[in-house]
Design an enzyme around this catalytic site. Structure first.
Site, mmCIF file in Angstrom:
data_model
loop_
_atom_site.group_PDB
_atom_site.id
_atom_site.type_symbol
_atom_site.label_atom_id
_atom_site.label_comp_id
_atom_site.label_asym_id
_atom_site.label_seq_id
_atom_site.Cartn_x
_atom_site.Cartn_y
_atom_site.Cartn_z
ATOM 1 N N ARG A 169 -66.563 -10.472 -46.224
ATOM 2 C CA ARG A 169 -66.411 -11.849 -45.957
ATOM 3 C C ARG A 169 -67.384 -12.549 -46.005
ATOM 4 O O ARG A 169 -67.529 -13.984 -46.679
ATOM 5 C CB ARG A 169 -65.381 -12.065 -44.790
ATOM 6 C CG ARG A 169 -64.195 -11.383 -44.756
ATOM 7 C CD ARG A 169 -63.281 -11.651 -43.664
ATOM 8 N NE ARG A 169 -61.863 -11.163 -43.870
ATOM 9 C CZ ARG A 169 -60.920 -11.087 -43.010
ATOM 10 N NH1 ARG A 169 -61.350 -11.271 -41.640
ATOM 11 N NH2 ARG A 169 -59.871 -10.496 -43.484
ATOM 12 N N HIS A 184 -63.167 -18.286 -39.288
ATOM 13 C CA HIS A 184 -61.937 -17.453 -38.989
ATOM 14 C C HIS A 184 -62.029 -16.717 -37.538
ATOM 15 O O HIS A 184 -61.078 -16.315 -36.999
ATOM 16 C CB HIS A 184 -61.684 -16.495 -40.086
ATOM 17 C CG HIS A 184 -60.774 -15.656 -40.145
ATOM 18 N ND1 HIS A 184 -59.484 -16.036 -39.991
ATOM 19 C CD2 HIS A 184 -60.561 -14.118 -40.299
ATOM 20 C CE1 HIS A 184 -58.639 -14.883 -39.984
ATOM 21 N NE2 HIS A 184 -59.287 -14.018 -40.243
ATOM 22 N N PHE A 202 -58.984 -3.616 -48.400
ATOM 23 C CA PHE A 202 -59.449 -4.667 -47.761
ATOM 24 C C PHE A 202 -61.107 -4.926 -48.163
ATOM 25 O O PHE A 202 -61.335 -3.845 -48.256
ATOM 26 C CB PHE A 202 -59.389 -4.718 -46.296
ATOM 27 C CG PHE A 202 -58.180 -5.776 -45.789
ATOM 28 C CD1 PHE A 202 -56.683 -5.839 -46.330
ATOM 29 C CD2 PHE A 202 -58.523 -6.915 -44.898
ATOM 30 C CE1 PHE A 202 -55.912 -6.755 -45.998
ATOM 31 C CE2 PHE A 202 -57.626 -7.699 -44.184
ATOM 32 C CZ PHE A 202 -56.470 -7.803 -45.134
ATOM 33 N N LYS A 211 -51.466 -19.119 -21.262
ATOM 34 C CA LYS A 211 -51.260 -20.657 -21.452
ATOM 35 C C LYS A 211 -50.263 -21.133 -22.300
ATOM 36 O O LYS A 211 -49.805 -22.110 -22.381
ATOM 37 C CB LYS A 211 -52.719 -21.250 -21.872
ATOM 38 C CG LYS A 211 -53.123 -21.069 -23.124
ATOM 39 C CD LYS A 211 -54.419 -21.956 -23.274
ATOM 40 C CE LYS A 211 -55.190 -21.769 -24.721
ATOM 41 N NZ LYS A 211 -56.293 -22.472 -25.058
ATOM 42 N N VAL A 253 -49.899 -13.625 -33.399
ATOM 43 C CA VAL A 253 -48.633 -13.848 -34.355
ATOM 44 C C VAL A 253 -48.818 -14.222 -35.632
ATOM 45 O O VAL A 253 -48.104 -13.874 -36.606
ATOM 46 C CB VAL A 253 -47.509 -14.744 -33.500
ATOM 47 C CG1 VAL A 253 -47.896 -16.233 -33.723
ATOM 48 C CG2 VAL A 253 -46.278 -14.459 -33.774
ATOM 49 N N GLY A 309 -51.591 -13.500 -23.288
ATOM 50 C CA GLY A 309 -50.574 -12.547 -23.539
ATOM 51 C C GLY A 309 -50.387 -12.278 -25.123
ATOM 52 O O GLY A 309 -49.409 -12.032 -25.761
ATOM 53 N N LEU A 363 -54.574 -19.836 -43.384
ATOM 54 C CA LEU A 363 -55.318 -18.791 -44.066
ATOM 55 C C LEU A 363 -54.306 -18.277 -45.209
ATOM 56 O O LEU A 363 -53.359 -18.249 -45.156
ATOM 57 C CB LEU A 363 -55.503 -17.612 -42.910
ATOM 58 C CG LEU A 363 -55.775 -16.195 -43.574
ATOM 59 C CD1 LEU A 363 -57.274 -16.368 -43.783
ATOM 60 C CD2 LEU A 363 -55.499 -15.052 -42.504
#
Ligand SMILES: Cc1cc2nc3c(=O)[nH]c(=O)nc-3n(C[C@H](O)[C@H](O)[C@H](O)COP(=O)(O)OP(=O)(O)OC[C@H]3O[C@@H](n4cnc5c(N)ncnc54)[C@H](O)[C@@H]3O)c2cc1C
Length: 572
Positions: A281, A349, A118, A39, A48, A14, A244
């Site tokens: 990165r 990450h 970025f 879960k 999120v 979800g 992070l």
């Protein structure tokens, strides 16, 4: 007794990808029923916690050719170019759609969407909502999903097995965490949207729930995992917790400094000129490790670290663009970045690898689709560019939703009793774990061993020998994980049994990762071998596939879909 329910499609997950798939499926056919199994409560999915932003063309100086090439180059030429082209073409539409559903993208004074720089992106292409992007995106998706009566949620249900009958995937077996009851949730197609597996490693930005369950479910059902050796280290996580500090901190103009107070990235030639901090990165993480090795790291409680310096940006800019960074630094490490440095180190990450899918989000098992971080299409190849992942969840979540509906419409209902008896067998297996009081291995002990084995063998820099050792040790850890000792026999919210199931999933993946890494005798993207320091297109320009056998993964290969971007040296 297994509880049986039937839907047309079953989505596991979800988060960003799962909710986007559910909405696409619900829109495609309002008459079909969609189960959304997660879960955790959907708003607690890892999406999120995304901070920095989502990539898509927004500015006049940008175009599909540029976004496509940046992604191909970022992937170190391992990304599939058909997938990348589809992605860049559909990305702006998906982000605009999300705004229609309530995501408050930050805007410029003239009303246009504001974008930020970025790493590895040749122009400002990252859309953001301050630095709480994942929170706003997931809210918009979740709210919008509530409008559809045909999406039926199973919150806090832990899926433990894919139900495969007659050569196609037709549902899942799941433990209801609240009651301890077992369920067979049947459907004519299934989408995995279960996210990544950072918890295999000790220092990670990933939430506790990121245990790679969906990758393990597919692998156990005979589906290949692809490119598992490519693990993204984010250069800037807090030492200890791994929390992070978003790449937006560098995108907004922050510096990295070593213990000599030098802005050391200026000395690493990525060809990005005065934007030294905006390397991709994998390269920035390697530079930090080199600083540590040269004795230019700070020494702390959790080992070596460097620092992010935001002081020159000023309080107003930090509060406007990076309020969450300030909040996290203050709460978790007691420093205020307006006046002080933030300590950081590279932390795991993101998994570039995952369930092998094609451009249609389809796997080799008919009826099984995958999207989001669990899947490997492959958009990201050997190294993902920051902010491509959230957009990937939307673009390919929607693809998976539409294609799973189409598959379901053309498929029969299958033999329910055979599926239910599979679920009953699975219930018995899980039940045998609950408070068994037998077994010789402790969950925490094995998890710790797995974590340190992975960090030692498959970190930012790798060696043939250390990867081989990790491959041997993870195999033994996987076998030992069959002999767990559990104490809690309760049925209601038995989190010990959930941890045991998660560990059994992680140890499978740890082994695949180490074996795949040891096999790739070159350096490409995030996979950097000290003993094979260069990229070797002649021998290794292919995707690694791993199929499960009881003796460990059987490796194979899959062709990289090249296109008009020819492989060349990766320089910035
Ligand atoms: C701290 C952090 C910041 C990030 N910032 C950015 C960013 O700024 N930009 C960007 O592009 N990317 C970012 N990323 C990466 C990006 O957020 C993730 O790759 C992406 O959100 C993954 O979404 P997903 O839907 O695939 O999975 P998730 O959001 O992880 O959701 C997985 C879902 O699967 C469910 N699930 C898992 N296992 C089971 C099971 N066994 N049974 C039932 N349900 C299960 C979970 O409950 C959950 O709902 C960030 C990642 C982290 C960790």
């Amino acid at each position: 007794m297994v509880q049986v329910s039937r839907h047309d499609i079953v989505i596991v997950g979800g988060g960003g990808a799962g909710l986007r798939a559910a909405i696409a499926a619900a829109e495609a056919n309002p008459d079909l029923s969609i189960a959304l199994v997660s879960k955790v409560y959907p708003m607690r999915s890892h999406t999120v916690s995304a901070e920095g932003g989502a990539a898509a063309i927004a500015r006049d100086d940008d175009n599909e050719e540029l976004h496509g090439f940046d992604t191909v180059k970022g992937s170190d030429f391992l990304g599939d170019q058909d997938v990348i082209e589809y992605f860049v073409e559909n990305a702006p539409r998906e982000l605009a759609l999300l705004e229609n559903w309530g995501c408050p993208w930050s805007r410029n004074e003239d009303g246009s969407v504001s974008t930020r720089a970025f790493g590895g992106m040749s122009t400002k292409r990252t859309w953001y909502a301050t630095d709480k992007v994942g929170f706003h995106m997931l809210h918009a998706l979740f709210q919008h999903s509530l409008r559809f009566d045909n999406i039926v949620r199973y919150d806090e249900f832990f899926v433990t097995k894919l139900l495969v009958e007659d050569g196609r995937c037709q549902g899942v077996a799941a433990l209801e965490i609240r009651t301890g009851e077992f369920h067979a949730i049947l459907g004519r197609s299934v989408i995995l949207a279960t996210g990544g597996a950072g918890k295999i490693f000790p220092f990670t930005t990933n939430g506790t729930i990121k245990t790679g369950d969906g990758m393990a479910l597919a692998y156990q059902a005979g589906v290949a995992l692809k490119d598992m050796e490519f693990v993204q280290y984010h250069p800037t996580g807090l030492p200890g917790t791994g929390i992070l500090i978003t790449e937006a901190a560098r995108g907004e103009g922050g510096y990295l400094r070593n213990n000599k107070d030098e802005r050391f990235l200026v000395d690493y030639d990525y060809g990005v000129g005065d934007k030294a901090e905006l390397g991709p990165r994998d390269m920035v993480s390697r530079a930090i490790i080199q600083e540590f090795e040269a004795g230019r790291g700070f020494e702390g409680r959790y080992g070596k670290y460097c620092v992010v310096d935001l002081r020159h940006l000023g309080e107003k800019h930090i509060d406007a663009k990076l309020p969450f960074v300030r909040e996290l630094a203050k709460i978790y490490i007691g420093v205020d970045p307006v006046h002080e440095y933030i300590p950081i180190r590279p932390v795991v990450h993101y998994m570039m690898g995952g369930v092998d899918t094609d451009i249609n989000a389809a796997t080799e098992l008919p009826g099984l689709f995958a999207a989001g971080e669990v899947a490997c299409a492959s958009l990201n190849g050997a190294n993902r560019l920051g902010s491509n992942s959230l957009t990937e969840c939307l673009v390919f979540g929607a693809v998976a939703g539409r294609n799973a509906i189409e598959f379901a419409q053309g498929a029969g209902e299958g033999n329910s009793s055979a599926l239910v008896s599979q679920a009953e067998e699975e219930a018995a297996r899980v039940e045998a774990l609950r408070g068994n009081g037998r077994g010789n291995e402790k969950i925490a002990g094995l998890r710790h061993e797995m974590n340190s084995t992975m960090e030692a063998g498959c970190g930012v820099y790798r060696m043939q020998e250390s990867m081989q050792i990790a491959a041997t040790e993870t195999r033994s850890i996987r076998k030992r994980a069959a002999d767990l000792h559990l104490k809690d026999s309760s049925r209601v919210f038995n989190t010990e049994i959930v941890s045991a199931l998660e560990l059994q999933n992680m140890v499978e993946l740890a082994e695949v990762l180490a074996v795949s890494a040891a096999h790739r005798k070159e350096s490409r993207g995030a996979h950097t071998c000290r003993d094979y320091p260069t990229r070797d297109d002649q021998s290794f320009l292919y995707h690694t596939l791993a199929h499960r056998t009881d003796d460990g993964p059987r490796l194979g290969r899959k062709e990289v879909k090249l296109g008009h971007w020819e492989p060349q040296e990766r320089k910035y």
